[in-house]
Design an enzyme around this catalytic site. Structure first.
Site, short mmCIF file in Angstrom:
data_model
loop_
_atom_site.label_atom_id
_atom_site.label_comp_id
_atom_site.label_asym_id
_atom_site.label_seq_id
_atom_site.Cartn_x
_atom_site.Cartn_y
_atom_site.Cartn_z
N HIS A 72 131.65 59.71 30.62
CA HIS A 72 131.23 59.50 32.00
C HIS A 72 132.42 59.67 32.93
CE1 HIS A 72 127.48 56.81 31.02
NE2 HIS A 72 127.35 58.05 30.64
N TYR A 202 124.38 51.33 39.16
CA TYR A 202 124.33 49.93 39.59
C TYR A 202 123.53 49.86 40.87
CZ TYR A 202 128.28 48.97 36.42
OH TYR A 202 129.10 48.83 35.33
N PRO A 294 128.32 40.85 31.98
CA PRO A 294 128.30 42.24 31.51
C PRO A 294 128.38 43.26 32.63
CG PRO A 294 126.10 41.28 31.41
CD PRO A 294 127.04 40.16 31.75
N LYS A 298 133.10 44.85 30.39
CA LYS A 298 134.44 44.50 29.93
C LYS A 298 134.48 43.71 28.62
CE LYS A 298 136.54 46.52 33.19
NZ LYS A 298 137.10 47.84 32.84
N TYR A 386 137.45 49.78 36.62
CA TYR A 386 136.32 50.16 35.78
C TYR A 386 136.77 50.88 34.51
CZ TYR A 386 131.77 52.08 34.49
OH TYR A 386 130.63 52.42 33.82
#
Length: 397
Positions: A72, A202, A294, A298, A386
């Protein structure tokens, strides 16, 4: 029985630690209270930082993630019914994350351990640890009804939040920090193509949070925020798909492929840290020492960085006969833990609907999201956290 390092827990952190130690010539035995099939059947995370992928390669088990993992380069944020991409790779100088299920990581590590003929003792009952405050630690357990004892130099507690290792630390020797969130995540696993193959999505909406992730090009993992009191039985597949669509932008909702769930569960969200992470000859790693929501992906990655610090310290101890690394393990690990806790808390606070997120609260979230997607500095901060901060970030300042 005797070994150099006794590892409690055969999840990814315990198996990865065992593999790294084995490659360095350090003897280890893993003790696990569940069966191998049970461990392999647990449904968990699926987004790997580059640091975690690098560790799998270092352990000699990176071939399948390289062949089957999906890289990604971005993430996508949805708010006000509009989707906004964040160019993670471009903002971090080429870094990526990889979609590859924790179940697959566990299988790769199990297979490597079996191929090397290393000892893993499954279905061990009544596990207890002793003597870790002295020079002769011992692990006692029952297997097939027989009481057994394993002597060792060190004990690695990789046995999760409810494991025996942290619970065995004397009262007063450990400080626990916890934040419990007032909602849960209803998650489903379904054999349908992911709605996005190049990014995790998200969603912030007035109906609550939604997330679209994947385990492979044919298996998807989706979540919606739900009341913590809800029961899985209240959520039919049709209700879930309808609710998720309502939280996404119209174009994405329209092209989402739905299907029967093969797993469905509700998980509470909490932030938790135990300090320190070393007690004499006992070391905690992974969920035994910390839990993150979540939202930031991580949990598994933080366990992997613990294992990197711990394996390096133990290798240094056996190869160079110095305790400097193990003496510094807790400080190093906790510095990274708290950075990940901060990021996970921030992203959770930004994307979810809280009991007081009405009117003013929702508008503030939307204003922050607007700033985030339009400010290169803010987007870069999100992106670098991230993909995972460097292992030595801030260690020498």
């Amino acid at each position: 029985m005797r070994t150099q390092v006794a590892i409690i827990g055969a999840g990814p952190s315990g198996l990865l630690l065992g593999q790294l130690l084995h490659k360095a010539g350090i003897d280890n035995i893993i003790i696990e209270r569940q069966s191998a099939d049970y461990v392999l059947g647990r449904i968990r995370a699926g987004i790997l930082e580059q640091i975690t992928v690098d560790l799998l390669n270092e352990a000699g088990v990176g071939a399948r993630v390289a062949a089957e993992g999906t890289v990604h380069h971005s993430i996508e944020l949805v708010y006000r019914n509009t989707r906004h991409p964040i160019d993670v790779t471009g903002l971090t100088g080429g870094k990526v994350v990889t979609a590859y299920g924790q179940t697959e990581v566990t299988k790769d590590l199990m297979d490597a351990r079996a191929a090397a003929g290393l000892t893993t003792l499954y279905s061990a009952a009544d596990v207890s640890i002793h003597g870790f405050d002295g020079s002769s630690p011992v692990v006692r357990f029952r297997q097939n009804g027989e009481l057994k004892e394993l002597a060792c130099d060190f004990i690695a507690g990789c046995d999760g939040f409810h494991g025996v290792c942290r619970a065995s630390v004397p009262e007063g020797a450990i400080t626990e920090y916890e934040k419990v969130y007032p909602f849960g995540w209803l998650g489903i696993l379904a054999d349908v193509p992911p709605v996005s193959t190049h990014a995790i999505v998200y969603a912030n909406s007035e109906r609550g949070f939604g997330l679209c992730s994947m385990r492979s090009l044919t298996r998807s993992r989706y979540y919606v925020q739900c009341p913590i009191e809800d029961k899985v039985e209240q959520w039919s597949d049709d209700r879930f798909w309808d609710e998720l669509r309502r939280r996404l932008d119209p174009e994405m909702a329209e092209r989402m492929v739905t299907g029967p769930s093969i797993e469905k569960s509700i998980a509470p969200l909490r932030s938790f840290v135990a300090e320190p992470m070393r007690f004499g000859r006992l070391f905690l790693a992974g969920d035994a020492a910390h839990i993150v929501p979540p939202t930031g992906a991580k949990g598994l990655n933080l366990a992997a960085s613990d294992v990197k610090y711990l394996s390096s310290a133990l290798i240094e101890y056996y190869h160079e006969r110095t305790s400097a690394g193990i003496d510094d393990y807790s400080r190093k690990a906790l510095a990274r833990v708290w950075r990940a806790e901060r990021f996970s808390w921030w992203l959770t606070s930004l994307m979810h609907r809280f009991p007081d997120t009405q009117g003013f609260g929702q508008k503030v979230q939307e204003a922050e999201l607007e700033y985030l997607v339009n400010s290169e500095a803010a987007s870069r901060s999100l992106a670098e956290n991230y993909v995972g901060l460097p292992l030595d970030f801030g260690q020498f300042r």
